[in-house]
Design a protein around this motif. Structure first.
Motif: not given
Length: 580
Positions: A259-271
């Motif tokens: 659950l809490f890894s998902f937003p971190g993965n999104v943050a590491r995507s293209r900005k």
């Protein structure tokens, strides 16, 4: 004899020693027999065979059998206690073999009861119900409170099995059922566990949708799902700290980490700059949930959840800073040479200021993200220093810098106009838009009153310069009009003044001031400068007695009132008429 077959030759002396039962041994063996009699009321002796299952026509733990269930648990507890004492007193007692078989069968029976209660009471034992019941724990529990009775039964069985050395068996059943409940609950909330590579392959529309689902799911999971499971685990295994911790950890850990890894993965995507607001929503949500998270995942075995969250927050912070940098870069790279023909508000001004206004709504969150060590090199160092000298926080300096960057761009675009007056009107409109946005939003609190006063002063200077360019020649001519004493000279002055006024009017007919308040202020200022002096001259020389000679004083107000609405004018009466 079978008795000798069960013991080693070295224990023959002990057999003689225990050949005569002591009084305490007799009591222990009697306790085993009493327990056996009670247990047999619910478990048929035929079930003691390893090839047969236990015989029980209906559940021991039901409303009408609750006292019998307690009696059964007491009998099993007594059985185990007597066995422990008898082993210490006479390990060769023949009663031990029978007692061990009886205990094993009883544990098997309790295991199945434990499983049945967990399965049949899923609706009453879902985390939301458990969380709600814990919040209302002070209320009286009636016989209809099935969830409370189920929790009490589970605890009773777990206590008995744990104290009898069968805690691991109890834990395995509990883990199997409860873990699936957590997984299913997250799926029902719409959460989908995705790896970093899977997230990076998503289109932004899909990522945005999944992130908004995550926001709802995360709050529900922390406040209800994980919290309810922690309450239930702590209750059921209250007699064993080890089982209490391991049950909660093994049931929730994997789901919580996903659950809490998902937003971190999104943050590491293209900005990109547009993603910052949803990113801030996620960051703010996690920060708000942290006290609950700390409380629920307080065990050492669940510390990896808090580590995961710390890493996710760091990724989100890095993403936010990167997006602000990218936003600044996009302002810098805006190089269009097209002009706003009527001197109105540039689309860059609208975009940048609306973006910054939204940023200001997250000022508390951003204050904890923008690093104290941030430094910004100004394109105009003196201007940057003066505009931010009174700004103490890194956030205020950062936002002030972004606005300064915008104003520098607007200043550069104003030089594209061939008409100097129109270039000043362009500066007025855009700076006024910036000032109004700051004064009417949270930006006022971020940037301070001092910043506003400084830029409002610049706006007034721009307006004064605009009036000087547009009306300056007419103002000068009125100042020297008193020297015209002859009637013919006065008439000539009126003609010249009227021609110049008409020229100035036509020059501005396509220009616009979008803000009605600013528009009226500019027009009233022009009217107050021109009309009184011209009226005095007009009446003094009675020039108005001649028909069709120049423009009358009252007409000046009409003409000015029609300005700054854009192409064609407004055709409506403004505050200039009120002044006239």
């Amino acid at each position: 004899m079978v008795l000798f077959a069960l013991t080693s030759p070295s224990s023959s002396s002990k057999l003689k020693q225990h050949s005569h039962r002591s009084f305490s041994e007799s009591l222990m063996e009697d306790s085993i027999e009493d327990a056996e009699a009670i247990i047999h009321q619910w478990i048929s002796p035929d079930s003691f065979s390893s090839s047969s299952s236990f015989c029980c026509t209906f559940s021991l733990f039901s409303n009408k059998n609750r006292e019998e269930a307690k009696q059964f648990i007491r009998a099993v507890t007594t059985l185990h206690s007597a066995m422990v004492k008898l082993i210490s007193a006479n390990p060769a007692s023949t009663k031990l073999i029978r007692a061990e078989s009886l205990l094993k069968t009883s544990m098997n029976h309790l295991s199945k009861e434990f499983y049945r209660i967990l399965k049949s009471n899923r609706r009453y034992l879902d985390p939301e119900s458990v969380s709600a019941r814990s919040r209302n724990s002070s209320r009286n529990v009636s016989k209809e409170d099935d969830d409370a009775e189920a929790m009490a039964d589970l605890k009773m069985i777990a206590d008995c099995m744990t104290s009898s050395g069968y805690g691991k068996e109890c834990f395995r059943i509990y883990k199997k059922i409860r873990k699936s409940i957590i997984v299913e609950a997250l799926e029902q909330l719409g959460f989908e566990s995705l790896t970093l590579s899977q997230v990076q392959k998503l289109e932004w529309e899909s990522t945005e949708k999944k992130t908004r689902v995550w926001l709802r799911a995360a709050r529900k999971a922390v406040t209800t799902l994980f919290r309810g499971e922690r309450i239930l685990s702590d209750h059921v295994f209250s007699s064993s700290a080890a089982l209490r911790e391991s049950s909660f950890a093994e049931i929730t850990l994997q789901s919580a980490l996903a659950l809490f890894s998902f937003p971190g993965n999104v943050a590491r995507s293209r900005k990109t700059p547009e993603k910052i607001f949803l990113t801030l929503d996620v960051y703010q949500s996690i920060v708000e949930l942290m006290p609950r998270i700390e409380e629920v995942f307080s065990y050492d075995s669940t510390s990896s959840v808090k580590s995961q969250i710390a890493g996710t927050l760091a990724n989100l912070e890095e993403a936010v800073v990167s997006m602000i940098d990218e936003f600044e870069s996009s302002i810098s790279k805006e190089s269009s040479k097209s002009i706003i023909s009527n001197g109105g508000i540039h689309q860059l001004t609208r975009y940048v200021m609306n973006y910054i206004v939204f940023l200001a709504d997250y000022s508390e969150v951003l204050a904890s993200i923008i690093p104290e060590t941030s430094s910004f090199a100004s394109p105009e160092e003196d201007e940057s220093t003066s505009s931010s000298s009174s700004l103490s926080s890194p956030l205020a300096k950062r936002i002030s810098w972004l606005i300064l960057f915008l104003l520098c761009k607007i200043d550069a675009k104003s030089r594209l106009y061939s008409d100097v007056a129109l270039s000043y009107l362009f500066l007025i409109n855009n700076l006024h838009y910036v000032v109004v946005k700051v004064r009417t939003s949270n930006l006022k609190e971020v940037l301070s009153e001092g910043w506003l006063e400084k830029h409002e002063g610049k706006l007034k200077n721009h307006v004064a310069k605009f009036e000087e360019i547009v009306w300056g020649e007419l103002m000068t001519s009125l100042a020297t009009a008193e020297e015209e004493e002859e009637e013919e000279e006065a008439e000539e002055f009126v003609r010249r003044f009227s021609d110049r006024f008409e020229e100035a009017y036509k020059r501005q007919t396509g220009w616009v001031v979008p803000d009605s308040k600013l528009r009226d202020e500019i027009k009233v200022s022009a009217a107050m400068t021109l009309i009184p002096a011209y009226t005095e001259f007009y009446k003094k020389y009675r020039v108005g007695l001649r028909k069709n000679l120049g423009v009358a004083p009252e007409d000046i107000g009409n003409y000015i009132s029609d300005l700054y609405f854009g192409s064609g004018g407004s055709g409506c009466v403004s505050s200039v008429h009120s002044y006239v």
